[in-house]
Design a protein around this motif. Structure first.
Motif, PDB file in Angstrom:
ATOM      1  N   LEU A  66       0.778  -1.332   0.203  1.00  0.00           N
ATOM      2  CA  LEU A  66      -0.073   0.009   0.050  1.00  0.00           C
ATOM      3  C   LEU A  66       0.967   1.030   0.183  1.00  0.00           C
ATOM      4  CD1 LEU A  66      -2.743  -0.425   2.653  1.00  0.00           C
ATOM      5  CD2 LEU A  66      -3.042  -0.931   0.185  1.00  0.00           C
ATOM      6  N   VAL A  67       0.531   2.238  -0.538  1.00  0.00           N
ATOM      7  CA  VAL A  67       1.164   3.547  -0.701  1.00  0.00           C
ATOM      8  C   VAL A  67      -0.062   4.668  -0.691  1.00  0.00           C
ATOM      9  CG1 VAL A  67       3.117   2.687  -1.766  1.00  0.00           C
ATOM     10  CG2 VAL A  67       1.134   3.892  -3.159  1.00  0.00           C
ATOM     11  N   LEU A  68       0.350   5.896  -0.065  1.00  0.00           N
ATOM     12  CA  LEU A  68      -0.135   7.071  -0.023  1.00  0.00           C
ATOM     13  C   LEU A  68       0.112   7.878  -1.280  1.00  0.00           C
ATOM     14  CD1 LEU A  68      -2.469   8.967   1.010  1.00  0.00           C
ATOM     15  CD2 LEU A  68      -0.788   9.862   2.690  1.00  0.00           C
ATOM     16  N   ALA A  69      -0.625   8.061  -2.169  1.00  0.00           N
ATOM     17  CA  ALA A  69       0.061   8.797  -3.357  1.00  0.00           C
ATOM     18  C   ALA A  69      -0.868   9.969  -3.574  1.00  0.00           C
ATOM     19  CB  ALA A  69      -0.287   7.849  -4.601  1.00  0.00           C
ATOM     20  N   ALA A  70      -0.125  10.884  -4.288  1.00  0.00           N
ATOM     21  CA  ALA A  70      -0.925  12.337  -4.497  1.00  0.00           C
ATOM     22  C   ALA A  70      -0.834  12.510  -6.085  1.00  0.00           C
ATOM     23  CB  ALA A  70       0.062  13.404  -3.802  1.00  0.00           C
ATOM     24  N   GLY A 147      -4.632   9.551  -2.460  1.00  0.00           N
ATOM     25  CA  GLY A 147      -5.334   8.156  -2.646  1.00  0.00           C
ATOM     26  C   GLY A 147      -4.453   7.151  -1.946  1.00  0.00           C
ATOM     27  N   ILE A 148      -5.153   6.095  -1.452  1.00  0.00           N
ATOM     28  CA  ILE A 148      -4.383   5.184  -0.775  1.00  0.00           C
ATOM     29  C   ILE A 148      -4.819   3.911  -2.098  1.00  0.00           C
ATOM     30  CG2 ILE A 148      -4.080   3.423   0.891  1.00  0.00           C
ATOM     31  CD1 ILE A 148      -4.846   5.460   2.910  1.00  0.00           C
ATOM     32  N   ILE A 149      -3.362   3.696  -2.686  1.00  0.00           N
ATOM     33  CA  ILE A 149      -3.652   2.686  -3.646  1.00  0.00           C
ATOM     34  C   ILE A 149      -2.392   1.557  -3.600  1.00  0.00           C
ATOM     35  CG2 ILE A 149      -4.772   4.419  -5.191  1.00  0.00           C
ATOM     36  CD1 ILE A 149      -2.115   4.809  -6.425  1.00  0.00           C
ATOM     37  N   VAL A 155       3.345   2.366 -10.672  1.00  0.00           N
ATOM     38  CA  VAL A 155       4.398   2.208 -12.001  1.00  0.00           C
ATOM     39  C   VAL A 155       3.864   2.526 -13.346  1.00  0.00           C
ATOM     40  CG1 VAL A 155       5.912   0.390 -13.029  1.00  0.00           C
ATOM     41  CG2 VAL A 155       5.182   0.322 -10.624  1.00  0.00           C
ATOM     42  N   GLY A 156       4.753   3.567 -13.877  1.00  0.00           N
ATOM     43  CA  GLY A 156       4.462   4.109 -15.121  1.00  0.00           C
ATOM     44  C   GLY A 156       3.480   5.146 -15.258  1.00  0.00           C
ATOM     45  N   ASN A 157       2.682   5.535 -13.937  1.00  0.00           N
ATOM     46  CA  ASN A 157       1.657   6.527 -13.806  1.00  0.00           C
ATOM     47  C   ASN A 157       2.228   7.672 -13.320  1.00  0.00           C
ATOM     48  OD1 ASN A 157      -0.643   8.039 -13.328  1.00  0.00           O
ATOM     49  ND2 ASN A 157      -1.819   6.340 -12.081  1.00  0.00           N
ATOM     50  N   GLN A 158       2.467   8.650 -14.497  1.00  0.00           N
ATOM     51  CA  GLN A 158       2.990   9.959 -14.175  1.00  0.00           C
ATOM     52  C   GLN A 158       2.093  11.150 -13.722  1.00  0.00           C
ATOM     53  OE1 GLN A 158       4.086  11.072 -18.282  1.00  0.00           O
ATOM     54  NE2 GLN A 158       5.759   9.660 -18.594  1.00  0.00           N
ATOM     55  N   HIS A 159       0.732  10.604 -13.531  1.00  0.00           N
ATOM     56  CA  HIS A 159      -0.286  11.505 -12.517  1.00  0.00           C
ATOM     57  C   HIS A 159      -0.095  11.520 -11.269  1.00  0.00           C
ATOM     58  CE1 HIS A 159      -1.538  12.542 -16.728  1.00  0.00           C
ATOM     59  NE2 HIS A 159      -1.817  11.145 -16.846  1.00  0.00           N
ATOM     60  N   PHE A 203       5.797  -9.798 -13.037  1.00  0.00           N
ATOM     61  CA  PHE A 203       5.112  -9.159 -11.934  1.00  0.00           C
ATOM     62  C   PHE A 203       6.131  -8.158 -11.310  1.00  0.00           C
ATOM     63  CE2 PHE A 203       2.309 -13.260 -11.496  1.00  0.00           C
ATOM     64  CZ  PHE A 203       1.289 -12.511 -12.056  1.00  0.00           C
ATOM     65  N   GLN A 204       7.095  -8.423 -11.013  1.00  0.00           N
ATOM     66  CA  GLN A 204       8.352  -7.533 -10.437  1.00  0.00           C
ATOM     67  C   GLN A 204       8.408  -6.210 -11.134  1.00  0.00           C
ATOM     68  OE1 GLN A 204      11.779  -9.714  -9.506  1.00  0.00           O
ATOM     69  NE2 GLN A 204      10.547 -10.961  -7.951  1.00  0.00           N
ATOM     70  N   LYS A 205       8.437  -6.340 -12.648  1.00  0.00           N
ATOM     71  CA  LYS A 205       8.646  -5.262 -13.523  1.00  0.00           C
ATOM     72  C   LYS A 205       7.310  -4.214 -13.361  1.00  0.00           C
ATOM     73  CE  LYS A 205       8.895  -4.246 -18.331  1.00  0.00           C
ATOM     74  NZ  LYS A 205       8.807  -4.646 -19.786  1.00  0.00           N
ATOM     75  N   HIS A 206       6.236  -4.638 -12.878  1.00  0.00           N
ATOM     76  CA  HIS A 206       5.256  -3.895 -12.925  1.00  0.00           C
ATOM     77  C   HIS A 206       4.667  -3.663 -11.463  1.00  0.00           C
ATOM     78  CE1 HIS A 206       3.826  -4.087 -16.909  1.00  0.00           C
ATOM     79  NE2 HIS A 206       4.354  -5.475 -17.159  1.00  0.00           N
ATOM     80  N   GLY A 207       5.983  -3.849 -10.527  1.00  0.00           N
ATOM     81  CA  GLY A 207       5.633  -3.250  -9.016  1.00  0.00           C
ATOM     82  C   GLY A 207       5.298  -4.155  -8.026  1.00  0.00           C
ATOM     83  N   PHE A 208       5.066  -5.451  -8.424  1.00  0.00           N
ATOM     84  CA  PHE A 208       4.846  -6.659  -7.594  1.00  0.00           C
ATOM     85  C   PHE A 208       5.960  -7.191  -7.058  1.00  0.00           C
ATOM     86  CE2 PHE A 208       1.143  -6.002 -10.574  1.00  0.00           C
ATOM     87  CZ  PHE A 208       0.045  -6.285  -9.715  1.00  0.00           C
ATOM     88  N   THR A 209       5.985  -7.901  -5.756  1.00  0.00           N
ATOM     89  CA  THR A 209       6.963  -8.484  -5.523  1.00  0.00           C
ATOM     90  C   THR A 209       6.539 -10.208  -5.303  1.00  0.00           C
ATOM     91  OG1 THR A 209       6.027  -8.449  -3.178  1.00  0.00           O
ATOM     92  CG2 THR A 209       7.720  -6.869  -4.021  1.00  0.00           C
ATOM     93  N   ALA A 210       7.507 -10.966  -5.434  1.00  0.00           N
ATOM     94  CA  ALA A 210       7.455 -12.400  -5.299  1.00  0.00           C
ATOM     95  C   ALA A 210       6.910 -12.674  -4.003  1.00  0.00           C
ATOM     96  CB  ALA A 210       8.812 -13.318  -5.466  1.00  0.00           C
ATOM     97  N   PRO A 211       5.960 -13.916  -4.198  1.00  0.00           N
ATOM     98  CA  PRO A 211       5.233 -14.618  -2.709  1.00  0.00           C
ATOM     99  C   PRO A 211       6.068 -15.071  -1.934  1.00  0.00           C
ATOM    100  CG  PRO A 211       4.771 -15.699  -4.803  1.00  0.00           C
ATOM    101  CD  PRO A 211       5.654 -14.542  -5.164  1.00  0.00           C
TER     102      PRO A 211
END
Length: 211
Positions: A66-70, A147-149, A155-159, A203-211
């Motif tokens: 989880l992250v708090l993003a602006a 937003g908490i997302i 990842v890749g979201n410039q907004h 998955f890691q390329k897109h911001g996930f981590t291995a289980p």
């Protein structure tokens, strides 16, 4: 993942994206599908109690944070430094979070903030989202400054800009399984792909981590 699968000579998979709850309800209503991927255990447990799936075949394919993003146009990233606490940043404006009653993102958020004594303090500023995707859209468009997302959705979201990472009370795990009604000859092979080393790299390329 679909590109990799199709490159191996298989038919391209057809995905249906929605909240874990919405997909579970579709499966409960006998919606035709071969695999189900859930963002938490709540909805796989629900399907088990409904007799729709067997827990023996459930696999953990990835984890998230989880992250708090602006929104980048809100200017909050410029006013937030290493010394700024999560509690202080949460007071900066309206916050979109997943609906904690139906959306795994929201449940993870509520549990994490409640443990830190922050949930009640922000309840009046919360804008509930019907899915994780909707939460990302609202903060990306600037309809809410915060937003908490999921980390993967930044990842890749410039907004959006990540202001804080939020520790959860339990791991955020993505669970995959083959539905008993599936007769597709490649269903098990695609499930194997989701737990392969190649999938972990994707998955890691897109911001996930291995289980």
């Amino acid at each position: 993942m679909a590109d990799h699968w199709a490159a191996q000579g298989h038919d391209r998979p057809v995905f249906s994206f929605a909240s874990s709850a919405a997909l579970a309800r579709q499966i409960e209503s006998s919606s035709a599908a071969d695999l189900y991927i859930s963002a938490d255990h709540t909805w796989t447990d629900f399907l088990i109690t409904q007799g729709r799936i067997d827990d023996a075949g459930i696999r953990t394919i990835a984890r998230n944070q989880l992250v708090l993003a602006a929104n980048t146009d809100a200017g909050l990233a410029d006013r937030t430094g290493p010394e700024t606490t999560l509690g202080a940043t949460l007071k900066a404006g309206r916050i979109v979070v997943g609906n904690p009653d139906t959306v795994p993102l929201g449940r993870y958020t509520r549990d994490a903030l409640d443990r830190q004594g922050l949930w009640q303090a922000i309840e009046g500023s919360i804008v509930p989202a019907a899915s994780a995707q909707q939460a990302v859209r609202l903060v990306s468009r600037g309809e809410t400054p915060l937003g908490i997302i999921y980390l993967s959705d930044t990842v890749g979201n410039q907004h959006v800009a990540t202001l804080h990472r939020i520790e959860t009370t339990e791991p955020i795990e993505y669970l995959a399984l083959r539905l008993p009604a599936s007769a597709h000859p490649d269903a098990d092979r695609f499930l194997d792909l989701l737990t392969s080393e190649r999938a972990a790299e994707i998955f890691q390329k897109h911001g996930f981590t291995a289980p």
